[in-house]
Design a protein around this motif. Structure first.
Motif, short mmCIF file in Angstrom:
data_model
loop_
_atom_site.label_atom_id
_atom_site.label_comp_id
_atom_site.label_asym_id
_atom_site.label_seq_id
_atom_site.Cartn_x
_atom_site.Cartn_y
_atom_site.Cartn_z
N SER A 2 -32.29 75.68 31.97
CA SER A 2 -33.68 75.62 32.45
C SER A 2 -34.63 75.30 31.30
O SER A 2 -34.24 75.32 30.13
CB SER A 2 -34.07 76.97 33.07
N ASN A 3 -35.89 74.99 31.65
CA ASN A 3 -36.88 74.64 30.62
C ASN A 3 -37.27 75.85 29.79
O ASN A 3 -37.68 75.71 28.63
CB ASN A 3 -38.12 74.04 31.27
N THR A 4 -37.18 77.03 30.36
CA THR A 4 -37.54 78.23 29.61
C THR A 4 -36.35 79.17 29.56
O THR A 4 -35.48 79.15 30.43
CB THR A 4 -38.73 78.94 30.27
N ASP A 5 -36.30 79.98 28.51
CA ASP A 5 -35.20 80.91 28.33
C ASP A 5 -35.77 82.30 28.11
O ASP A 5 -36.34 82.60 27.06
CB ASP A 5 -34.34 80.50 27.13
N PRO A 6 -35.73 83.14 29.13
CA PRO A 6 -36.32 84.48 28.99
C PRO A 6 -35.60 85.32 27.94
O PRO A 6 -36.13 86.32 27.47
CB PRO A 6 -36.15 85.07 30.38
N ASN A 7 -34.35 84.93 27.55
CA ASN A 7 -33.61 85.73 26.56
C ASN A 7 -33.90 85.33 25.12
O ASN A 7 -33.32 85.90 24.20
CB ASN A 7 -32.10 85.59 26.83
N GLY A 8 -34.75 84.36 24.92
CA GLY A 8 -35.08 83.92 23.57
C GLY A 8 -34.39 82.62 23.24
O GLY A 8 -33.71 82.01 24.08
N PRO A 9 -34.57 82.16 22.00
CA PRO A 9 -34.00 80.87 21.59
C PRO A 9 -32.47 80.94 21.55
O PRO A 9 -31.89 82.02 21.37
CB PRO A 9 -34.60 80.66 20.21
N PRO A 10 -31.81 79.80 21.71
CA PRO A 10 -30.33 79.77 21.64
C PRO A 10 -29.85 80.13 20.22
O PRO A 10 -30.56 79.92 19.24
CB PRO A 10 -29.98 78.34 22.03
N PHE A 11 -28.61 80.63 20.15
CA PHE A 11 -28.01 81.06 18.88
C PHE A 11 -26.74 80.25 18.64
O PHE A 11 -25.89 80.12 19.52
CB PHE A 11 -27.68 82.54 18.95
N TYR A 12 -26.64 79.73 17.42
CA TYR A 12 -25.46 78.97 17.02
C TYR A 12 -24.92 79.54 15.71
O TYR A 12 -25.70 79.95 14.84
CB TYR A 12 -25.77 77.48 16.83
N GLY A 13 -23.61 79.55 15.57
CA GLY A 13 -23.01 80.02 14.33
C GLY A 13 -21.68 79.32 14.06
O GLY A 13 -20.97 78.93 14.98
N ALA B 250 7.08 93.28 -0.29
CA ALA B 250 5.77 92.65 -0.38
C ALA B 250 5.15 92.47 1.00
O ALA B 250 3.93 92.61 1.18
CB ALA B 250 5.88 91.29 -1.07
N ASN B 251 5.99 92.18 1.99
CA ASN B 251 5.48 92.01 3.36
C ASN B 251 4.96 93.32 3.94
O ASN B 251 4.30 93.32 4.98
CB ASN B 251 6.57 91.43 4.26
N GLY B 252 5.24 94.43 3.29
CA GLY B 252 4.70 95.70 3.73
C GLY B 252 3.30 95.98 3.21
O GLY B 252 2.68 96.98 3.59
N LYS B 253 2.80 95.11 2.36
CA LYS B 253 1.45 95.29 1.81
C LYS B 253 0.42 94.62 2.72
O LYS B 253 0.72 93.65 3.41
CB LYS B 253 1.37 94.70 0.39
N THR B 254 -0.81 95.13 2.69
CA THR B 254 -1.89 94.65 3.54
C THR B 254 -2.46 93.34 3.01
O THR B 254 -2.68 93.18 1.81
CB THR B 254 -3.01 95.69 3.63
N ASP B 255 -2.70 92.39 3.92
CA ASP B 255 -3.34 91.12 3.58
C ASP B 255 -4.76 91.11 4.14
O ASP B 255 -4.94 91.06 5.37
CB ASP B 255 -2.55 89.94 4.17
N PRO B 256 -5.79 91.17 3.29
CA PRO B 256 -7.17 91.16 3.79
C PRO B 256 -7.57 89.77 4.27
O PRO B 256 -7.02 88.76 3.83
CB PRO B 256 -7.99 91.59 2.57
N GLN B 257 -8.51 89.73 5.20
CA GLN B 257 -9.06 88.46 5.70
C GLN B 257 -10.54 88.42 5.35
O GLN B 257 -11.30 89.32 5.67
CB GLN B 257 -8.88 88.35 7.21
N PHE B 258 -10.95 87.35 4.66
CA PHE B 258 -12.33 87.19 4.22
C PHE B 258 -12.90 85.93 4.86
O PHE B 258 -12.21 84.92 4.99
CB PHE B 258 -12.40 87.08 2.69
N GLY B 259 -14.15 86.02 5.27
CA GLY B 259 -14.79 84.87 5.89
C GLY B 259 -16.25 84.76 5.53
O GLY B 259 -16.90 85.75 5.19
N VAL B 260 -16.79 83.56 5.57
CA VAL B 260 -18.22 83.29 5.38
C VAL B 260 -18.71 82.59 6.64
O VAL B 260 -17.93 81.92 7.34
CB VAL B 260 -18.48 82.43 4.13
N GLU B 261 -20.03 82.77 6.94
CA GLU B 261 -20.54 82.16 8.16
C GLU B 261 -22.01 81.72 7.98
O GLU B 261 -22.73 82.24 7.13
CB GLU B 261 -20.45 83.17 9.31
N TYR B 262 -22.38 80.75 8.80
CA TYR B 262 -23.75 80.23 8.86
C TYR B 262 -24.21 80.40 10.30
O TYR B 262 -23.47 80.07 11.24
CB TYR B 262 -23.81 78.77 8.44
#
Length: 419
Positions: A84-95, A271-283
């Motif tokens: 629709s032309n208007t969005d009562p929930n606010g502007p769209p969000f992209y990431g 070694a496979n019993g050790k924890t592998d962390p996951q790191f991420g960056v975002e815009y």
């Protein structure tokens, strides 16, 4: 004797050599081959051995997979979008974001170690199969050589006895022998003819078997070999042969490399019993504003520390150590049995070569001369002929058995014991 089943770069060098150039001694199968040329030819042309080379290359290709780093992931999202032309929930969000798992404990390096260890096992097993092929070729070569010599003996015996029959025919015509004695002599000709026919068949079959091992699908009638069944003087002692086998047997090397592969598997499982962390960056973009951020995920390995795999690999390692000791014992036993068999075969062969063969020929020649001149009975002459035929074949079999025992000793030690 039980049938028994290079590292990375050494194997590749061997395979490249085998695929690009024949050894100087290799000849075409249409030419008479020596035993060493037959072995070289089989190594280059045996489809079975080439298939095993391809298998080792396939195992080695797993090193590529083991050395790969984990791929990062791109994550995108969009919310609060409307048509629709208007969005009562606010502007769209992209990431949009980029995430990656970071392995800890040196997993990649340990995977490479484990994969290389498995390649080493496969290459040693390939080397052992090549040892088995060499042994099979040597045995088939000896059998064909034995068949050639047996055919030559059968031809000589047949030609010699035909001369006797021709002479007896002359004596029959002049009345020196009666018809019954001549018929009895001529009946013996069937035995010599059968010997010649069977010897020819054995040679044909032995040639086909050897050519099959050489990788020739269709036996060539012109195929021939050259060599001798004469035995060399064995220079090594039994203890020297045992030491040579322990140093050279590829099946023992494969068992030793399996221990190292299982030890590498233990380190990888830990070694496979050790924890592998996951790191991420975002815009992120919402309306007219843009933001950035990061996230970190650390799995909590409260229950699963890869305990089952760790225990399995430890038990596999212990099993491989025990199997290695068993293989050492088997190698020593193989050498001892082959050495004893060779010594016995040499003694048996010497009996015929130094005594009985000459005696049988002497008795045959004397009784043939005596019978032709009327000084011996027909029964004595036929018995001498039978003894000569059997002694000749027994002497040839003893010589071939000694050669086979020598090949078995070379197989047991994975070395060329023939000086």
């Amino acid at each position: 004797m039980k049938s028994l089943i290079l590292s990375g770069s050494l194997l590749l060098q061997a395979v490249a050599f085998a695929q690009t150039a024949a050894p100087p001694s290799a000849s075409a199968p249409g030419q008479p081959l020596t035993i060493s040329q037959a072995v070289d030819y089989a190594r280059l042309h045996s489809p079975g051995l080439q298939g095993l080379q391809a298998h080792v290359s396939a195992v080695q290709a797993l090193e590529i997979t083991a050395g790969l780093r984990l791929n990062p992931s791109i994550v995108g999202e969009g919310t609060q979008n409307t048509l629709s032309n208007t969005d009562p929930n606010g502007p769209p969000f992209y990431g949009i974001g980029l995430q990656r798992v970071f392995e800890t404990g040196g997993k990649r390096s340990l995977r490479l170690d484990a994969a290389r260890a498995n390649t080493g096992v496969a290459s040693a097993q390939f080397d052992d199969q090549r040892r088995s092929l060499d042994f099979a070729v040597r045995i088939a070569f000896t059998r064909m050589l034995q068949a050639k010599l047996a055919l030559a003996i059968a031809n000589d015996n047949l030609a010699g006895y035909r001369r006797t029959v021709d002479l007896m025919k002359v004596r029959l015509d002049v009345g020196d022998v009666d018809r019954t004695d001549f018929d009895r002599i001529e009946l013996q000709l069937a035995g010599f003819e059968n010997d010649q026919t069977n010897a020819q068949l054995n040679l044909t079959q032995a040639s086909e078997q050897l050519q099959l091992l050489l990788g020739e699908p269709h036996g060539l009638t012109s195929f021939d070999i050259t060599g001798t069944l004469d035995l060399p003087q064995l220079a090594s002692t039994e203890k020297q042969l045992e030491d040579a086998a322990i140093a050279a047997r590829p099946d023992l090397l494969a068992a030793s490399r399996q221990v190292r592969a299982n030890e590498a598997a233990i380190r990888l499982a830990n070694a496979n019993g050790k924890t592998d962390p996951q790191f991420g960056v975002e815009y992120e973009h919402s309306g007219t504003g843009s933001t950035g951020g990061f996230n970190l995920q650390i799995p909590l390995r409260i229950f699963d520390h890869n305990q089952g795999e760790q225990e399995r690999t430890r038990r596999e390692a212990e099993s491989s150590r025990l199997l290695l000791q068993q293989q050492v014992n088997q190698v020593i036993s193989d050498v001892d049995q082959a050495y004893a068999a060779y010594q016995a075969a040499v003694v048996q062969n010497a009996r015929y070569q130094t005594k009985y063969l000459a005696e049988a020929a002497h008795v045959r020649d004397n009784l043939e001369f005596a019978y032709r001149n009327g000084n011996a009975t027909l029964l004595d002459y036929l018995s001498a002929l039978q003894d000569y035929r059997l002694t000749n074949l027994a002497a040839l079999n003893a010589q071939a058995t000694a050669q086979t025992a020598l090949h078995q000793l070379s197989y047991a030690t994975a070395t060329e014991v023939n000086p």
